[in-house]
Scaffold this motif. Structure first.
Motif, PDB file in Angstrom:
ATOM      1  N   LYS A  40       0.830  -1.209   0.000  1.00 21.32           N
ATOM      2  CA  LYS A  40       0.000   0.000   0.000  1.00 21.32           C
ATOM      3  C   LYS A  40       0.867   1.262   0.000  1.00 21.32           C
ATOM      4  N   PHE A  41       1.975   1.225   0.729  1.00 21.62           N
ATOM      5  CA  PHE A  41       2.899   2.360   0.740  1.00 21.62           C
ATOM      6  C   PHE A  41       3.495   2.586  -0.649  1.00 21.62           C
ATOM      7  N   VAL A  42       3.932   1.506  -1.288  1.00 21.29           N
ATOM      8  CA  VAL A  42       4.468   1.616  -2.650  1.00 21.29           C
ATOM      9  C   VAL A  42       3.394   2.148  -3.597  1.00 21.29           C
ATOM     10  N   GLY A  43       2.175   1.668  -3.446  1.00 24.68           N
ATOM     11  CA  GLY A  43       1.074   2.150  -4.287  1.00 24.68           C
ATOM     12  C   GLY A  43       0.816   3.635  -4.106  1.00 24.68           C
ATOM     13  N   ALA A  44       0.830   4.093  -2.869  1.00 25.53           N
ATOM     14  CA  ALA A  44       0.622   5.522  -2.600  1.00 25.53           C
ATOM     15  C   ALA A  44       1.750   6.349  -3.207  1.00 25.53           C
ATOM     16  N   ALA A  45       2.988   5.857  -3.054  1.00 26.35           N
ATOM     17  CA  ALA A  45       4.130   6.588  -3.631  1.00 26.35           C
ATOM     18  C   ALA A  45       4.025   6.631  -5.152  1.00 26.35           C
ATOM     19  N   LEU A  46       3.672   5.510  -5.782  1.00 28.59           N
ATOM     20  CA  LEU A  46       3.529   5.481  -7.241  1.00 28.59           C
ATOM     21  C   LEU A  46       2.430   6.423  -7.709  1.00 28.59           C
ATOM     22  N   ALA A  47       1.319   6.437  -6.992  1.00 29.53           N
ATOM     23  CA  ALA A  47       0.214   7.314  -7.372  1.00 29.53           C
ATOM     24  C   ALA A  47       0.622   8.785  -7.273  1.00 29.53           C
ATOM     25  N   LEU A  48       1.355   9.138  -6.212  1.00 31.05           N
ATOM     26  CA  LEU A  48       1.783  10.528  -6.047  1.00 31.05           C
ATOM     27  C   LEU A  48       2.845  10.936  -7.064  1.00 31.05           C
ATOM     28  N   LEU A  49       3.715   9.997  -7.426  1.00 33.24           N
ATOM     29  CA  LEU A  49       4.782  10.306  -8.382  1.00 33.24           C
ATOM     30  C   LEU A  49       4.341  10.139  -9.825  1.00 33.24           C
ATOM     31  N   GLY A  50       3.248   9.449 -10.056  1.00 35.33           N
ATOM     32  CA  GLY A  50       2.807   9.150 -11.408  1.00 35.33           C
ATOM     33  C   GLY A  50       2.486  10.380 -12.233  1.00 35.33           C
ATOM     34  N   LEU A  51       1.726  11.282 -11.672  1.00 36.85           N
ATOM     35  CA  LEU A  51       1.325  12.471 -12.422  1.00 36.85           C
ATOM     36  C   LEU A  51       2.515  13.332 -12.828  1.00 36.85           C
ATOM     37  N   PRO A  52       3.426  13.697 -11.911  1.00 30.73           N
ATOM     38  CA  PRO A  52       4.580  14.489 -12.349  1.00 30.73           C
ATOM     39  C   PRO A  52       5.481  13.718 -13.327  1.00 30.73           C
ATOM     40  N   LEU A  53       5.564  12.414 -13.150  1.00 31.74           N
ATOM     41  CA  LEU A  53       6.410  11.609 -14.039  1.00 31.74           C
ATOM     42  C   LEU A  53       5.904  11.683 -15.474  1.00 31.74           C
ATOM     43  N   ILE A  54       4.613  11.746 -15.646  1.00 24.94           N
ATOM     44  CA  ILE A  54       4.033  11.848 -16.983  1.00 24.94           C
ATOM     45  C   ILE A  54       3.941  13.309 -17.422  1.00 24.94           C
ATOM     46  N   ALA A  55       3.616  14.217 -16.513  1.00 26.62           N
ATOM     47  CA  ALA A  55       3.368  15.613 -16.863  1.00 26.62           C
ATOM     48  C   ALA A  55       4.640  16.394 -17.171  1.00 26.62           C
ATOM     49  N   ILE A  56       5.737  16.092 -16.508  1.00 23.48           N
ATOM     50  CA  ILE A  56       6.960  16.881 -16.699  1.00 23.48           C
ATOM     51  C   ILE A  56       7.524  16.754 -18.116  1.00 23.48           C
ATOM     52  N   PRO A  57       7.610  15.553 -18.710  1.00 21.26           N
ATOM     53  CA  PRO A  57       8.163  15.483 -20.072  1.00 21.26           C
ATOM     54  C   PRO A  57       7.205  15.962 -21.165  1.00 21.26           C
ATOM     55  N   MET A  58       5.930  16.131 -20.886  1.00 22.57           N
ATOM     56  CA  MET A  58       4.969  16.520 -21.919  1.00 22.57           C
ATOM     57  C   MET A  58       5.321  17.830 -22.637  1.00 22.57           C
ATOM     58  N   PRO A  59       5.689  18.905 -21.943  1.00 22.06           N
ATOM     59  CA  PRO A  59       6.053  20.125 -22.675  1.00 22.06           C
ATOM     60  C   PRO A  59       7.242  19.910 -23.615  1.00 22.06           C
ATOM     61  N   LEU A  60       8.203  19.086 -23.208  1.00 20.20           N
ATOM     62  CA  LEU A  60       9.348  18.808 -24.082  1.00 20.20           C
ATOM     63  C   LEU A  60       8.915  18.053 -25.326  1.00 20.20           C
ATOM     64  N   ILE A  61       8.071  17.060 -25.142  1.00 23.77           N
ATOM     65  CA  ILE A  61       7.583  16.276 -26.276  1.00 23.77           C
ATOM     66  C   ILE A  61       6.765  17.165 -27.214  1.00 23.77           C
ATOM     67  N   MET A  62       5.893  17.970 -26.658  1.00 26.02           N
ATOM     68  CA  MET A  62       5.051  18.841 -27.484  1.00 26.02           C
ATOM     69  C   MET A  62       5.880  19.903 -28.195  1.00 26.02           C
ATOM     70  N   SER A  63       6.917  20.397 -27.539  1.00 28.92           N
ATOM     71  CA  SER A  63       7.792  21.377 -28.171  1.00 28.92           C
ATOM     72  C   SER A  63       8.514  20.777 -29.374  1.00 28.92           C
TER      73      SER A  63
END
Length: 102
Positions: A40-63
């Motif tokens: 459950k701890f790993v799941g919570a950490a993955l859920a919290l890190l998931g959004l920034p992990l996907i969102a941070i590279p998006m501007p670079l890809i779109m650029s």
């Protein structure tokens, strides 16, 4: 006291990979879930890190995509201008040949 044995729903490495991917992408279907405190701890950490992990590279890809698309548009316009210019040169050349013959 009474101890209950809980069956973990993640039974194989493939289940774990599937669960991790679904959790990190913040989809979270809920069909597989960890039962242990550590899971459950790993799941919570993955859920919290998931959004920034996907969102941070998006501007670079779109650029990069936008740069590529702008270059394609620029090349098309240059080719159109080149064709127009070559057609005008051919027309002037033909006109000059016609005026010389007469």
């Amino acid at each position: 006291g009474c101890l209950a044995v809980v069956q973990d729903s993640i039974l194989s490495i493939f289940d774990a990979l599937y669960w991790g991917t679904i959790t990190i992408s913040t989809v979270g279907y809920g069909d597989i879930a960890p039962q242990t405190t550590e899971g459950k701890f790993v799941g919570a950490a993955l859920a919290l890190l998931g959004l920034p992990l996907i969102a941070i590279p998006m501007p670079l890809i779109m650029s990069k995509f936008d740069n590529y698309y702008q270059n394609v548009k620029r090349r098309r316009k240059a080719n159109e201008m080149r064709e127009k210019y070559l057609d005008e040169i051919a027309q002037v050349s033909n006109d000059n040949m016609l005026t010389r013959k007469t």
